[in-house]
Scaffold this motif. Sequence first.
Motif, mmCIF file in Angstrom:
data_model
loop_
_atom_site.group_PDB
_atom_site.id
_atom_site.type_symbol
_atom_site.label_atom_id
_atom_site.label_comp_id
_atom_site.label_asym_id
_atom_site.label_seq_id
_atom_site.Cartn_x
_atom_site.Cartn_y
_atom_site.Cartn_z
ATOM 1 N N GLU A 4 0.905 -1.509 -0.012
ATOM 2 C CA GLU A 4 -0.030 0.123 0.173
ATOM 3 C C GLU A 4 0.875 1.236 0.040
ATOM 4 N N ASP A 5 1.896 1.217 0.684
ATOM 5 C CA ASP A 5 2.800 2.484 0.816
ATOM 6 C C ASP A 5 3.527 2.542 -0.404
ATOM 7 N N PHE A 6 3.835 1.524 -1.184
ATOM 8 C CA PHE A 6 4.796 1.305 -2.368
ATOM 9 C C PHE A 6 3.786 1.805 -3.271
ATOM 10 N N ARG A 7 2.470 1.537 -3.455
ATOM 11 C CA ARG A 7 1.561 2.017 -4.531
ATOM 12 C C ARG A 7 1.255 3.471 -4.270
ATOM 13 N N ALA A 8 1.021 3.981 -3.190
ATOM 14 C CA ALA A 8 0.888 5.235 -2.730
ATOM 15 C C ALA A 8 2.038 6.182 -3.279
ATOM 16 N N TYR A 9 3.285 5.717 -3.032
ATOM 17 C CA TYR A 9 4.458 6.535 -3.486
ATOM 18 C C TYR A 9 4.625 6.651 -4.918
ATOM 19 N N ASP A 88 13.055 1.964 3.490
ATOM 20 C CA ASP A 88 12.234 2.595 2.542
ATOM 21 C C ASP A 88 12.559 3.712 1.800
ATOM 22 N N SER A 89 13.374 4.381 2.630
ATOM 23 C CA SER A 89 14.127 5.608 1.893
ATOM 24 C C SER A 89 14.819 5.109 0.721
ATOM 25 N N PHE A 90 15.600 4.040 0.741
ATOM 26 C CA PHE A 90 16.736 3.633 -0.296
ATOM 27 C C PHE A 90 15.774 3.334 -1.727
ATOM 28 N N LEU A 91 14.748 2.528 -1.021
ATOM 29 C CA LEU A 91 13.588 2.047 -2.157
ATOM 30 C C LEU A 91 12.822 3.179 -2.838
#
Length: 111
Positions: A4-9, A88-91
């Motif tokens: 969900e966080d990946f999609r939102a970003y 998360d920041s690196f991704l």
Amino acid sequence: MNIEDFRAYCLSLPYTSEDMPFGEDVLTFRVHGKIFALTGITEFKSINLKCDPERALELRERFDFVKPGYHMNKKHWNTVELSPGCSDSFLKDLVKHSYDCVHKTLPKKLK
């Protein structure tokens, strides 16, 4: 990072859309119709991201969770395995780099 966080970003990046052209389990993100990220939905374990060829090689040498793109052009794509070593920041940095790699190839009228 969860899906969900990946999609939102990804969707927070300008002119980004999502679709599933490779079946119900593969989610893709595009900028003006060109793919910059792919991931599995059922098993969110890795993400395919576009990358500058020189940086792709450097990342693969430095990080064991960065591999040549699975089912992709290995010169321009990396598969990033989601592991504790991948913050998360690196991704997000890798996703933004992928977005930028695709965006810079777009025709001037779409930029």
